[in-house]
Design an enzyme around this catalytic site. Structure first.
Site, PDB file in Angstrom:
ATOM      1  N   GLY A  46       0.814  -1.197   0.000  1.00 21.60           N
ATOM      2  CA  GLY A  46       0.000   0.000   0.000  1.00 21.60           C
ATOM      3  C   GLY A  46       0.850   1.250   0.000  1.00 21.60           C
ATOM      4  O   GLY A  46       2.058   1.205  -0.269  1.00 21.60           O
ATOM      5  N   VAL A  69       3.226  -5.575   3.319  1.00 20.60           N
ATOM      6  CA  VAL A  69       2.775  -6.441   4.401  1.00 20.60           C
ATOM      7  C   VAL A  69       3.168  -7.877   4.071  1.00 20.60           C
ATOM      8  O   VAL A  69       2.940  -8.362   2.950  1.00 20.60           O
ATOM      9  CB  VAL A  69       1.253  -6.348   4.610  1.00 20.60           C
ATOM     10  CG1 VAL A  69       0.814  -7.254   5.756  1.00 20.60           C
ATOM     11  CG2 VAL A  69       0.837  -4.906   4.889  1.00 20.60           C
ATOM     12  N   LYS A 115       3.682  -5.378   8.882  1.00 18.50           N
ATOM     13  CA  LYS A 115       3.694  -4.215   8.001  1.00 18.50           C
ATOM     14  C   LYS A 115       5.064  -3.556   8.096  1.00 18.50           C
ATOM     15  O   LYS A 115       5.436  -3.018   9.140  1.00 18.50           O
ATOM     16  CB  LYS A 115       2.583  -3.229   8.371  1.00 18.50           C
ATOM     17  CG  LYS A 115       2.572  -1.999   7.461  1.00 18.50           C
ATOM     18  CD  LYS A 115       1.286  -1.198   7.585  1.00 18.50           C
ATOM     19  CE  LYS A 115       1.178  -0.481   8.903  1.00 18.50           C
ATOM     20  NZ  LYS A 115       0.016   0.430   8.947  1.00 18.50           N
ATOM     21  N   ASP A 169      -9.670   6.555   7.716  1.00 20.93           N
ATOM     22  CA  ASP A 169      -9.329   5.918   6.437  1.00 20.93           C
ATOM     23  C   ASP A 169     -10.051   4.586   6.282  1.00 20.93           C
ATOM     24  O   ASP A 169      -9.466   3.585   5.858  1.00 20.93           O
ATOM     25  CB  ASP A 169      -7.815   5.715   6.334  1.00 20.93           C
ATOM     26  CG  ASP A 169      -7.369   5.473   4.885  1.00 20.93           C
ATOM     27  OD1 ASP A 169      -8.087   5.912   3.966  1.00 20.93           O
ATOM     28  OD2 ASP A 169      -6.320   4.844   4.679  1.00 20.93           O
TER      29      ASP A 169
END
Length: 668
Positions: free
Chosen positions: A359, A364, A378, A475
Site C-alpha cells: 500500500g 505487508v 507491516k 481511512d
C-alpha cells in the site's frame, strides 16, 4: 429544517410510554454494551464451560428475581466463573419483570455473541454479566447518559431547576421511604409548554441507604452536564439510575409531588409522608451552576463560530490539538517491542512468497513467530509518508482496543531505519480482494455481506462510543477491512486514526489524509474530522458492498458517475434495485433498506448523518422506521476520465484515480 437523526432512534425509545399491562417487545431495548468495560475479558466459544456457566446463571437470575424484580448470582469457578445482575423497574409486577428478563437473556446473546462481558438496558429492566466478579463493589460503571433530541424553548433555566428539585426529592424518598430504593415523582402545573414533568430514581436493593444516596447524588451532580435544557433524559448504570420526561412513563401514582407554580414547595400524596426540602442554599447552588454553564457555553459558541458546525454546535466541547502528544504517549511500550531479527526470521527475510500486499505506506508480509503464532508484518518503506509518529499512534490506539471486529496488534519494531508493526494474521486478506474481483465476489453471498456490514458497524460503534477511548479512524475503506477464516470483518490500519476526548465533536487539521471517494466533504474540503467522518466512509463502503462496485470516477463507463450519484438518482427515480450487485440473491426489501441506510450515512451535513449506534439499530431489523435521505455530499461532473472533479456546492477539488491512502492538503 433538517434535524440530525443521531439520537432520533433513542428519542423513539425515550418517547414511547411504558405500559406494564402490555406484552413485552424486544424493541423496548434502547442500549447495549459488548465487553467495553474490561477489554481483557475476551470471548468464549460454543459449547465451552463458560457458555454452560452463563446459561446456568441466566436460569438462576430468572428464578431468584421472582418477587422483588432483582437478583444477583455467580456460576462456575475461575477462569470460567461468570457473575450477573438483573433489575426490573420498581413499579412493575413480577410477571412483566420475568418476561423482560427472559427477553434480555435471548437478546444479549444475539447482540453480543460470545462476549464474556455484556450489558443490555430496556425501558423495563436491565441485565449485566461479566467474567470479572463485581458484586463486592458499588461502582456504577458501566453507565450511560441519553438525552431527548429536543430542547426546552420556554424558560429552560426554570425547567432545569424544577428537574433538579424533583431529582433531589425523589432521591430522599427512595433512600428513606422505600425498601426497593425506588421513587417516582412529578412536578405539576409547571407551564403551558409542559404541564407536568415526570421523574424516576432507583438503586439496586442490595445497597445500604448511604450507598444508594451516594450513588444517586453522583448521577445527579453530573446529570446536567449532558441533560441541561433537554425535555427528557436518563442516566443508566448497574447500581442506580435516574430519568425524567415530559410524559408519564411509569405505572401508578407518583410518590413525590411538587407544585410547579411554587418550585420551592414539594408535597407527597397520602399516605406517604412529605419529602424534606433542601433549602434555598442548595437551590442557589443549582442556579449558579446552571448560570455558569450557560455562560461557558455561550463563550464556546462565540470562539468556535467559524466552525463548519457553527449553526448546530453544542458549544461546550473542547478540541484536542493535533500536536498534543500527551494523549499519544507510549504506555507499556516494552511489552510490545519485538526484535527486528525475530520479525526477519518470522517472514523468512521478508521473502516475496510471504508478501500479502502493498500500500501507500509499505509492504505487508505473513510471518510465523517462534511460538507458532501467525502474524502479518507491516514493513514501512524508507520514503513512506507514515513515520514514527504514525507508527506510535497506531500502536497506542490499537493496543488499547479489543473487539472482535478490530484487528489486534502483536508488537512493534523500531530499530535503526526499520519501522514495523506486527498484527494478528487474518487469512482471507482484505474485503476489496473479494468485492472488486468478478470471480471472487461470487463467494460473497447475502449472508456473508450482511455479516461484514454488521461487523464493521459494530467495530466502529465500539471505537466511537463504547471503548475507553473515542477513536476516529479517518481511512475506512474496503482494503482496510480484513476477513478471517469465517469471513468475519476486522477493521485494520489505524495509522491515520485520531484520539478524541470523550465529549469532543470535531477537530480541524492542516494535514488531510485518507482516500478520496471515502472522505467526508467537511474533511476533504475544510480539514474537519469527527466520528461523523467515519460514518460517511461507512456509508460509501456499504454502498460498495451492495453494488459490488468501487466508488471512483468512470465507474459507469461513458457517464462517469460515482456510486453516490448513481445510487441517489436511482433512489429518486424509484429504481434503486437496479444498482444492486446482480450476483446477489436476496429479498428486495432488505436491499432497499440497506441502500437507504447507506444514503443516510453519506448526507452532506454531518449533523444529518446517524451515529454508529443508530446505524447498528437500523441494521438489526425492520422494526425501526428510517428517515428519507437527502442528496449525497459529492457529485461527479459527467465526462469522467483522469480530470474528474468532485463537486460540493460551489467548491471542487481534483480526485485521485488510485487507491493510495494518503494525501496532504493545506487547510481551507
Amino acid at each position: 429544517m433538517h434535524f440530525s437523526i443521531c439520537f432520533l432512534l433513542f428519542l423513539f425509545y425515550l418517547t414511547v410510554p411504558a405500559n406494564a399491562d402490555q406484552p413485552f417487545h424486544s424493541e423496548d431495548y434502547f442500549y447495549y454494551i459488548c465487553d467495553s468495560i474490561s477489554t481483557s475479558t475476551g470471548n468464549y466459544t460454543t459449547n465451552s464451560t463458560y457458555q454452560s456457566n452463563l446459561n446456568k446463571l441466566f436460569f438462576a437470575l430468572d428464578s431468584n428475581s421472582t418477587g422483588n424484580g432483582f437478583a444477583t448470582g455467580t456460576s462456575g469457578t475461575v477462569p470460567d466463573k461468570v457473575t450477573g445482575i438483573v433489575l426490573c423497574r420498581g413499579d412493575l409486577n413480577a410477571s412483566t419483570c420475568s418476561t423482560c428478563f427472559s427477553q434480555s437473556f435471548n437478546d444479549i446473546l444475539n447482540f453480543c455473541p460470545y462476549y464474556k462481558t455484556a450489558m443490555m438496558w430496556y425501558n423495563k429492566c436491565y441485565m449485566y454479566f461479566s467474567s470479572k466478579y463485581f458484586l463486592s463493589s458499588v461502582a456504577n460503571s458501566p453507565k450511560k447518559t441519553l438525552t431527548n433530541y429536543y430542547n426546552v424553548t420556554v424558560d429552560p433555566a426554570r425547567f432545569d431547576q424544577a428537574v433538579s428539585q424533583l431529582m433531589s426529592d425523589m432521591k430522599s424518598w427512595a433512600v428513606n421511604n422505600s425498601t426497593k430504593f425506588f421513587a417516582t415523582g412529578e412536578v405539576t402545573n409547571f407551564s403551558i409548554e409542559f404541564s407536568t414533568i415526570y421523574g424516576l430514581v432507583q438503586c439496586t436493593p442490595d445497597m445500604t441507604k448511604s450507598q444508594c444516596q451516594s450513588c444517586l447524588e453522583d448521577l445527579i451532580d453530573h446529570f446536567f452536564e449532558r441533560a441541561r435544557g433537554r425535555i427528557g433524559a436518563r442516566t443508566i448504570g448497574i447500581h442506580c439510575n435516574i430519568r425524567y420526561e415530559t410524559y408519564t412513563f411509569y405505572e401508578g401514582p407518583a410518590m413525590v409531588q411538587i407544585d410547579g407554580t411554587i418550585p420551592s414547595q414539594s408535597t407527597a400524596p397520602p399516605p406517604h409522608p412529605v419529602p424534606v426540602n433542601k433549602g434555598s442554599l442548595k437551590k442557589s447552588k443549582v442556579i449558579l451552576v446552571i448560570t455558569l454553564a450557560v455562560v461557558a457555553a455561550s463563550l464556546s459558541l462565540a470562539i468556535f463560530s467559524f466552525c463548519l458546525f457553527k449553526k448546530r454546535s453544542h458549544g461546550r466541547k473542547i478540541f484536542l490539538s493535533e500536536n498534543d502528544n500527551s494523549k499519544m504517549k507510549m504506555e507499556n511500550v516494552d511489552s510490545f517491542l519485538i526484535d527486528f531479527s525475530t520479525l526477519k526470521a518470522a517472514t523468512l527475510n521478508f521473502n516475496e512468497s510471504n508478501k500479502l500486499g502493498e500500500g501507500g505506506f509499505g509492504t505487508v508480509y505473513k510471518g510465523i513467530l517462534p511460538n507458532g503464532q501467525e502474524i502479518a508484518v507491516k514493513r514501512l518503506s524508507q520514503n513512506s509518508g507514515q513515520g514514527v509518529k504514525e507508527l506510535k499512534n497506531e500502536l497506542v490506539l490499537v493496543a488499547k482496543l479489543e473487539h472482535k471486529n478490530l484487528v489486534q496488534v502483536v508488537g512493534v519494531c523500531l530499530e535503526g531505519q526499520e519501522k514495523l508493526l506486527a498484527y494478528e494474521f487474518v487469512p482471507n486478506r482484505s474485503l476489496d480482494t473479494f468485492l472488486f474481483d468478478n470471480e471472487r465476489r461470487q463467494e460473497l453471498d447475502w449472508q456473508k455481506r450482511q455479516r461484514i456490514i454488521n461487523g464493521v458497524a459494530r467495530g466502529l460503534q465500539y471505537m466511537h462510543e463504547d471503548s475507553q477511548l473515542t477513536i476516529v479512524h479517518r481511512d475506512l475503506k474496503a482494503s482496510n477491512i480484513l476477513l478471517d477464516s469465517d469471513m468475519n470483518p476486522k477493521i485494520s490500519d489505524f495509522g491515520l486514526a485520531r484520539l478524541f476526548q470523550v465529549d469532543q465533536t470535531a477537530h480541524a487539521t492542516s494535514r488531510v489524509v485518507g482516500t478520496y471517494g471515502y472522505m467526508a466533504p467537511e474533511y476533504a474540503m475544510h480539514g474537519l474530522y469527527s466520528i461523523k467522518s467515519d460514518v460517511f466512509s461507512f456509508g460509501v463502503l456499504l454502498l460498495e458492498i451492495l453494488t459490488g462496485r468501487r466508488n471512483r470516477g468512470s465507474i459507469d463507463g461513458e457517464h462517469g458517475e460515482d456510486i453516490l450519484s448513481s445510487t441517489w438518482e436511482h433512489w429518486i427515480a424509484g429504481t434503486i434495485t437496479d444498482t444492486m450487485d446482480p450476483l446477489l440473491d436476496c429479498p428486495m426489501n432488505e436491499v432497499i433498506r440497506h441502500m437507504q441506510i447507506g444514503l443516510l450515512c453519506v448526507q452532506e451535513d454531518p449533523m444529518d448523518r446517524p451515529c454508529m449506534s443508530e446505524v447498528v439499530i437500523m441494521l438489526s431489523g425492520n422494526t425501526i422506521s428510517l428517515e428519507a435521505p437527502s442528496k449525497p455530499a459529492f457529485y461527479l461532473r459527467r465526462g469522467g476520465g483522469s480530470n474528474s472533479q468532485i463537486v460540493s456546492d460551489d467548491r471542487s477539488l481534483q480526485m485521485s484515480q488510485n487507491d493510495i491512502s494518503i494525501a496532504q492538503l493545506g487547510a481551507r
